[in-house]
Motif scaffolding. Structure first.
Motif, mmCIF file in Angstrom:
data_model
loop_
_atom_site.group_PDB
_atom_site.id
_atom_site.type_symbol
_atom_site.label_atom_id
_atom_site.label_comp_id
_atom_site.label_asym_id
_atom_site.label_seq_id
_atom_site.Cartn_x
_atom_site.Cartn_y
_atom_site.Cartn_z
ATOM 1 N N GLY A 31 0.830 -1.193 0.000
ATOM 2 C CA GLY A 31 0.000 0.000 0.000
ATOM 3 C C GLY A 31 0.870 1.251 0.000
ATOM 4 O O GLY A 31 2.097 1.172 -0.039
ATOM 5 N N GLU A 32 0.208 2.394 0.087
ATOM 6 C CA GLU A 32 0.936 3.647 -0.023
ATOM 7 C C GLU A 32 0.780 4.523 1.212
ATOM 8 O O GLU A 32 0.863 5.742 1.136
ATOM 9 C CB GLU A 32 0.506 4.370 -1.290
ATOM 10 C CG GLU A 32 0.902 3.590 -2.527
ATOM 11 C CD GLU A 32 0.673 4.351 -3.810
ATOM 12 O OE1 GLU A 32 0.636 5.586 -3.786
ATOM 13 O OE2 GLU A 32 0.529 3.679 -4.845
ATOM 14 N N TRP A 33 0.583 3.900 2.379
ATOM 15 C CA TRP A 33 0.524 4.662 3.628
ATOM 16 C C TRP A 33 1.804 5.457 3.815
ATOM 17 O O TRP A 33 1.793 6.594 4.213
ATOM 18 C CB TRP A 33 0.287 3.705 4.803
ATOM 19 C CG TRP A 33 0.093 4.442 6.079
ATOM 20 C CD1 TRP A 33 -1.080 5.003 6.514
ATOM 21 C CD2 TRP A 33 1.071 4.721 7.073
ATOM 22 N NE1 TRP A 33 -0.880 5.613 7.717
ATOM 23 C CE2 TRP A 33 0.441 5.455 8.094
ATOM 24 C CE3 TRP A 33 2.412 4.438 7.214
ATOM 25 C CZ2 TRP A 33 1.099 5.896 9.223
ATOM 26 C CZ3 TRP A 33 3.072 4.875 8.349
ATOM 27 C CH2 TRP A 33 2.415 5.599 9.340
ATOM 28 N N LEU A 34 2.931 4.820 3.528
ATOM 29 C CA LEU A 34 4.233 5.471 3.405
ATOM 30 C C LEU A 34 4.794 5.047 2.058
ATOM 31 O O LEU A 34 4.427 4.003 1.530
ATOM 32 C CB LEU A 34 5.193 5.028 4.515
ATOM 33 C CG LEU A 34 5.054 5.688 5.884
ATOM 34 C CD1 LEU A 34 6.056 5.076 6.863
ATOM 35 C CD2 LEU A 34 5.246 7.183 5.826
ATOM 36 N N TRP A 36 6.808 3.069 0.697
ATOM 37 C CA TRP A 36 7.636 1.917 1.056
ATOM 38 C C TRP A 36 8.660 1.578 -0.015
ATOM 39 O O TRP A 36 9.769 1.159 0.303
ATOM 40 C CB TRP A 36 6.751 0.695 1.339
ATOM 41 C CG TRP A 36 5.846 0.906 2.496
ATOM 42 C CD1 TRP A 36 4.480 1.023 2.457
ATOM 43 C CD2 TRP A 36 6.221 1.037 3.867
ATOM 44 N NE1 TRP A 36 3.994 1.219 3.721
ATOM 45 C CE2 TRP A 36 5.041 1.232 4.611
ATOM 46 C CE3 TRP A 36 7.434 1.013 4.544
ATOM 47 C CZ2 TRP A 36 5.035 1.404 5.987
ATOM 48 C CZ3 TRP A 36 7.433 1.176 5.930
ATOM 49 C CH2 TRP A 36 6.243 1.365 6.635
ATOM 50 N N GLN A 98 0.036 15.808 6.503
ATOM 51 C CA GLN A 98 0.294 14.483 7.070
ATOM 52 C C GLN A 98 1.637 14.541 7.810
ATOM 53 O O GLN A 98 2.616 13.899 7.430
ATOM 54 C CB GLN A 98 0.326 13.428 5.955
ATOM 55 C CG GLN A 98 -0.983 13.298 5.205
ATOM 56 C CD GLN A 98 -2.071 12.706 6.088
ATOM 57 O OE1 GLN A 98 -1.836 11.750 6.819
ATOM 58 N NE2 GLN A 98 -3.253 13.296 6.026
ATOM 59 N N ARG A 101 3.238 11.268 9.251
ATOM 60 C CA ARG A 101 3.775 10.429 8.174
ATOM 61 C C ARG A 101 5.036 11.035 7.581
ATOM 62 O O ARG A 101 5.991 10.328 7.267
ATOM 63 C CB ARG A 101 2.738 10.214 7.085
ATOM 64 C CG ARG A 101 1.597 9.323 7.511
ATOM 65 C CD ARG A 101 0.631 9.111 6.372
ATOM 66 N NE ARG A 101 -0.481 8.286 6.801
ATOM 67 C CZ ARG A 101 -1.453 7.906 6.001
ATOM 68 N NH1 ARG A 101 -1.457 8.283 4.728
ATOM 69 N NH2 ARG A 101 -2.436 7.162 6.450
#
Length: 129
Positions: A31-34, A36, A98, A101
């Motif tokens: 995913g793209e929460w961070l 990665w 954010q 983040r």
């Protein structure tokens, strides 16, 4: 000079393609929460650059030819690692308020990459014993 320029260009192109493949695969997987993928390429690139830089003999001679060193250190790893992408992604997180983040991305990336460079250097130094 032209020979080394072409070697660096080849490495840069391959490194950029590898960065794209790794980043895309990790974004799909985690995913793209961070970002990665960017974190992963910077950490693994930091490890590899530390490893390759440490491949020097005790008397300072390089265990790699100048062309091979340029291909990997400037070309491949220069094209693979993504400090500019890291900077833009951190800025984007800040612009979207954010802050947590952005802080996690900046702090985690810097600490992990410095640690990876150290670990790579230690691993490379083990070859010289």
């Amino acid at each position: 000079m032209l020979k080394f320029t072409l070697i660096i260009g080849l490495g840069s192109g391959l490194g950029g393609m590898a960065r794209y493949w790794v980043s895309t695969a990790l974004a799909r997987w985690l995913g793209e929460w961070l970002p990665w993928g960017t974190i992963a390429v910077n950490v693994s690139g930091s490890f590899l650059i530390g490893l390759i830089a440490a491949l020097e003999s005790a008397d300072g001679r390089s265990l790699l030819s100048p062309g091979i060193r340029l291909f990997f250190l400037i070309g491949l790893l220069g094209g693979f690692t993504t400090f500019s992408a890291f900077s833009l992604q951190t800025l984007t997180l800040l612009q979207h308020e954010q802050y947590g983040r952005a802080l996690a991305n900046a702090t985690g990336s810097v600490l992990l990459c410095v640690f990876a460079a150290w670990a790579g250097h230690v691993a490379g130094g083990a070859f010289n014993r």
